[in-house]
Design an enzyme around this catalytic site. Sequence first.
Site, PDB file in Angstrom:
ATOM      1  N   ASP A   1       9.773   2.915   1.369  1.00 48.88           N
ATOM      2  CA  ASP A   1       8.659   3.756   1.861  1.00 48.88           C
ATOM      3  C   ASP A   1       8.392   3.584   3.366  1.00 48.88           C
ATOM      4  O   ASP A   1       7.932   2.795   3.985  1.00 48.88           O
ATOM      5  CB  ASP A   1       7.382   3.242   1.049  1.00 48.88           C
ATOM      6  CG  ASP A   1       6.054   3.920   1.297  1.00 48.88           C
ATOM      7  OD1 ASP A   1       6.018   4.913   2.485  1.00 48.88           O
ATOM      8  OD2 ASP A   1       5.058   3.537   0.752  1.00 48.88           O
TER       9      ASP A   1
ATOM     10  N   PHE B   1       0.684  -1.189  -0.030  1.00 46.45           N
ATOM     11  CA  PHE B   1      -0.103  -0.206   0.181  1.00 46.45           C
ATOM     12  C   PHE B   1       0.948   1.201  -0.072  1.00 46.45           C
ATOM     13  O   PHE B   1       1.469   1.592   0.806  1.00 46.45           O
ATOM     14  CB  PHE B   1      -0.858   0.054   1.159  1.00 46.45           C
ATOM     15  CG  PHE B   1      -1.788   1.211   1.186  1.00 46.45           C
ATOM     16  CD1 PHE B   1      -3.044   1.355   0.637  1.00 46.45           C
ATOM     17  CD2 PHE B   1      -1.452   2.265   2.027  1.00 46.45           C
ATOM     18  CE1 PHE B   1      -3.613   2.441   0.196  1.00 46.45           C
ATOM     19  CE2 PHE B   1      -2.322   3.601   1.858  1.00 46.45           C
ATOM     20  CZ  PHE B   1      -3.315   3.609   1.127  1.00 46.45           C
TER      21      PHE B   1
ATOM     22  N   LYS C   1       3.206  11.646   6.639  1.00 47.20           N
ATOM     23  CA  LYS C   1       2.507  11.507   7.757  1.00 47.20           C
ATOM     24  C   LYS C   1       3.241  12.102   8.977  1.00 47.20           C
ATOM     25  O   LYS C   1       2.912  13.231   9.119  1.00 47.20           O
ATOM     26  CB  LYS C   1       2.394  10.048   8.123  1.00 47.20           C
ATOM     27  CG  LYS C   1       1.210   9.186   7.000  1.00 47.20           C
ATOM     28  CD  LYS C   1       0.898   8.168   7.529  1.00 47.20           C
ATOM     29  CE  LYS C   1       0.051   7.294   6.489  1.00 47.20           C
ATOM     30  NZ  LYS C   1      -1.358   7.830   5.918  1.00 47.20           N
TER      31      LYS C   1
END
Length: 401
Positions: free
Chosen positions: A226, A141, A255
């Site tokens: 990531d 994801f 984030k």
Amino acid sequence: MNHTPEAVAAAERWTAHNYHPLPVVIAEADGAWVTDVDGKRYLDFLAGYSALNFGHRHPDLIAAAHAQLDRVTLTSRAFIHDQFAEFCQGLTELTGKDLILPMNTGAEAVETAIKVARKWGYQVKGVRQGAAKIIVMAGNFHGRTTTIISFSDDPDAHDDFGPYTPGFVTVPYGDLDALAAAIDTDTVGVLVEPIQGEAGVLVPPHGYLAGVRELCTANNVLMLADEIQSGLGRTGETFACDHERVVPDMYIMGKALGGGIVPVSAVAADRDILGVLKPGEHGSTFGGNPLACAVGTAVIDLLKTDEFQTRSRELGEHLHTGLAKLIGAGVTAVRGRGLWAGVDIDPAVMTGREASVALMAHGVLAKDTHGTTIRLAPPLTITAEEIDWALEQFAAVLEGN
């Protein structure tokens, strides 16, 4: 008077259904706790999918934002502002890389990594034009843009959004032999989550990341890590790659970099990689804006203390010890690292959604994924006592109380 049903109905009326949120309407927050419109408090055990690593409204981050709001918030990248260099330098020092390219969202950072890897492949590695391939992992994801969902195997993210972007090869997560077999002369990058968050906080076999690094080095391929969810203290190290002392060619961050205040993302790499970009080839009006840089610099300052990495490491052990006691009592498996856990609920007991709703009723906010799994990622500011209380609520939910 209970205001929640009316507020939930209003939100449902005016928004497209791209999420399935729990029926709670948050009005205030502080530290690890939030308060809804009816005054009920909840312990936040999701922390914005790691966007709130430092808790809600951390005083240092709020102070940085307030100070910058009184000065300048946006210039666009047409001009340079006085917060830009400090933020970029701080992030290069944190990552050990030469250059930073700031963006806004995690998906933008992943798209940036893809574009840079492709251009590096053509200009530096010498791959045939239009032939560049990036290897990705099953269960990944990385966001929901059209390019990223093109290599997703999650039907909800992928199906009915084609035609799909070519240039990606999928191999099983954690399988070094499959990765080695997939690499060829046209491969320019390997895009990997050091821990797969959306898939259920899946931790790869020990040595996997080191093996990815070795294969990339041996084949002149970029390792793209990531670390949007796994990075910035979440797993007990600054980056999850640090657990295997692996340094990727490019860090992809987001984030928590925005401190839960503004969207901030970035990629970090050395000059021979990010230096392939020239003016006009990639950009963002809001990327690296003054407010984002001011908050991002304050985040970097917090990480430099190592306090949050230590808290995640020590309190994460406390959390996982408590969760392990629930195995066999409604829980079938627990995975994770630091203050991050994927908890598999016995489907004979309840679904992940049902468990999340029941936890909410007990004052703990978490979220399900893939039917039977609950993800736990509390703020790194949480205390051992708060963790214990949350575990008590979890046990009560599983017992049907």
